[in-house]
Design an enzyme around this catalytic site. Structure first.
Site, PDB file in Angstrom:
ATOM      1  N   GLY A 101      -8.187   8.263  10.243  1.00 38.37           N
ATOM      2  CA  GLY A 101      -8.499   8.266  11.670  1.00 38.37           C
ATOM      3  C   GLY A 101      -9.565   9.261  12.096  1.00 38.37           C
ATOM      4  N   ASN A 108      -9.271   0.647  10.021  1.00 37.54           N
ATOM      5  CA  ASN A 108      -8.512   0.266  11.201  1.00 37.54           C
ATOM      6  C   ASN A 108      -9.099   0.943  12.432  1.00 37.54           C
ATOM      7  OD1 ASN A 108      -6.598  -0.318  13.171  1.00 37.54           O
ATOM      8  ND2 ASN A 108      -4.854   0.102  11.894  1.00 37.54           N
ATOM      9  N   THR A 109      -8.947   2.278  12.509  1.00 38.34           N
ATOM     10  CA  THR A 109      -9.372   3.011  13.698  1.00 38.34           C
ATOM     11  C   THR A 109     -10.829   2.752  14.110  1.00 38.34           C
ATOM     12  OG1 THR A 109      -7.820   4.736  13.034  1.00 38.34           O
ATOM     13  CG2 THR A 109      -9.378   5.298  14.780  1.00 38.34           C
ATOM     14  N   LYS A 163       0.876  -1.176   0.000  1.00 43.86           N
ATOM     15  CA  LYS A 163       0.000   0.000   0.000  1.00 43.86           C
ATOM     16  C   LYS A 163       0.907   1.218   0.000  1.00 43.86           C
ATOM     17  CE  LYS A 163      -2.803   2.694   3.210  1.00 43.86           C
ATOM     18  NZ  LYS A 163      -3.703   2.691   4.387  1.00 43.86           N
ATOM     19  N   ALA A 219      -9.494   4.789   4.554  1.00 43.88           N
ATOM     20  CA  ALA A 219      -9.338   5.898   5.491  1.00 43.88           C
ATOM     21  C   ALA A 219     -10.599   6.752   5.623  1.00 43.88           C
ATOM     22  CB  ALA A 219      -8.183   6.814   5.129  1.00 43.88           C
ATOM     23  N   GLY A 220     -10.812   7.189   6.851  1.00 40.18           N
ATOM     24  CA  GLY A 220     -11.842   8.181   7.139  1.00 40.18           C
ATOM     25  C   GLY A 220     -13.201   7.639   7.522  1.00 40.18           C
TER      26      GLY A 220
END
Lengths: 65, 259
Positions: free
Chosen positions: B161, B209-210, B100, B187-188
């Protein structure tokens, strides 16, 4: 001899990259080595000789997204 | 129903959930969350070993015996050269030739630098990597990365995040319409409704992830996200109704209304 490992100067009694790995107790662990900008495969460690002031990076996988 | 599989390069995937391995409260919760997510692809970062504490266990030891596909990232890079260096180190692990490409232009927003991302992708594709670049939600950039040989494009929904969800669904829709490689929202995302929206827009997968790792119950949230992905995907395949300005009764038979 003096080496720069992960950004820190270290005085180690070693001859090869394999010795460096052994010094830090990293045998058998999923470690990747870069020496003076060149990536070294595991097969190369035993024959890759270190020299004074060599810049060595010992890296691994950590959590990330 | 036919099995709904997709591909990155020649690798067939059933799950549409790529899960990150950072920020979990402990390895046990992380492993349970990964199992609950149904993910087949796990992301990692590459960092220096802490030479003061090399007995600390490696994140990989908890994954031994499991058959996951590893997607290391180049986080920490701010230039193409740095990303290429990290990618080569990642591949030397012998664990994966997927990478990535993540090149941050700004420490506060961590937004990807599209120019450096393109440069790094061109180099790594030539070196035989399977390249999945994280890039802005820009249809033109996504097309450029695809043309450079990216195996998938991974536009951000919002900054890493933040959990702000998909800030520009119009652009994501355009990217999906034009792409010839899988589109993965990276993301986001923050909630199940965000991932469902992403899947309804027609993306092939999501990377999170987050929102899982920092949920009050990461294992429960991993499962919820999995269900949201499945629901959104099925809804996309099933075709939603178009929006109308005024009401239309669902019973019909207008001429038989009681008077």
């Amino acid at each position: 001899m003096e080496l720069v490992i992960n950004g820190f100067r270290q005085e180690l009694d070693v001859r090869t990259i394999q010795d460096v790995i052994a010094h830090f107790g990293l045998e058998g662990k999923p470690v990747v080595v870069e020496a003076d900008g060149a990536v070294l495969t595991k097969e190369q460690w035993a024959t890759a000789e270190v020299r004074t002031q060599m810049q060595i990076e010992l890296v691994h996988f950590v959590g990330g997204g | 129903m036919k099995k709904d599989v997709w591909r990155i390069g020649n690798h067939e995937l059933s799950s549409r959930f790529f899960i990150g391995t950072g920020l979990f409260p402990n390895p046990y919760v992380q492993m349970e969350a990964i199992k609950a997510s149904g993910a087949e692809v796990l992301t990692f970062a590459i960092r220096r070993i802490n030479l003061e504490a090399t007995e600390d266990d490696s994140i990989l030891q908890h994954l031994q015996g499991e058959s996951y596909r590893y997607l290391p990232n180049t986080s920490g890079a701010s230039t193409a050269d740095e990303a290429v260096r990290i990618a080569r180190l990642a591949r030397a692990s012998g664990l994966s030739d997927w990478i990535k490409v993540e090149i941050s232009a700004n420490e506060r927003t961590l937004l990807p630098d599209p120019i450096e991302t393109l440069k790094a992708t061109e180099i790594l594709v030539k070196e035989g990597f399977t390249v999945l670049p994280y890039l802005p939600d820009d249809p033109v950039m996504c097309k450029r990365l695809e043309e450079a040989g990216a195996a998938a494009v991974m536009p951000g929904g919002a900054p890493i995040g933040t959990g702000l969800g998909i800030l520009n669904p119009y652009n994501i829709g355009l990217i999906v319409e034009e792409a010839k490689v899988p589109v993965i929202i990276d993301a986001g995302l923050g909630s199940v409704s965000d991932v469902t929206q992403a899947m309804e827009l027609g993306v092939s997968g999501v990377l999170m992830n987050t929102p899982v790792a920092k949920a009050r119950d990461p294992v429960g949230m991993a499962q919820a996200m999995r269900l949201g992905i499945e629901a959104g995907r099925l809804a996309y395949l099933s075709g939603r109704i178009s929006k109308k300005r005024y009401a239309s009764a669902s019973s019909g038979f207008d001429e038989f209304k009681l008077k």
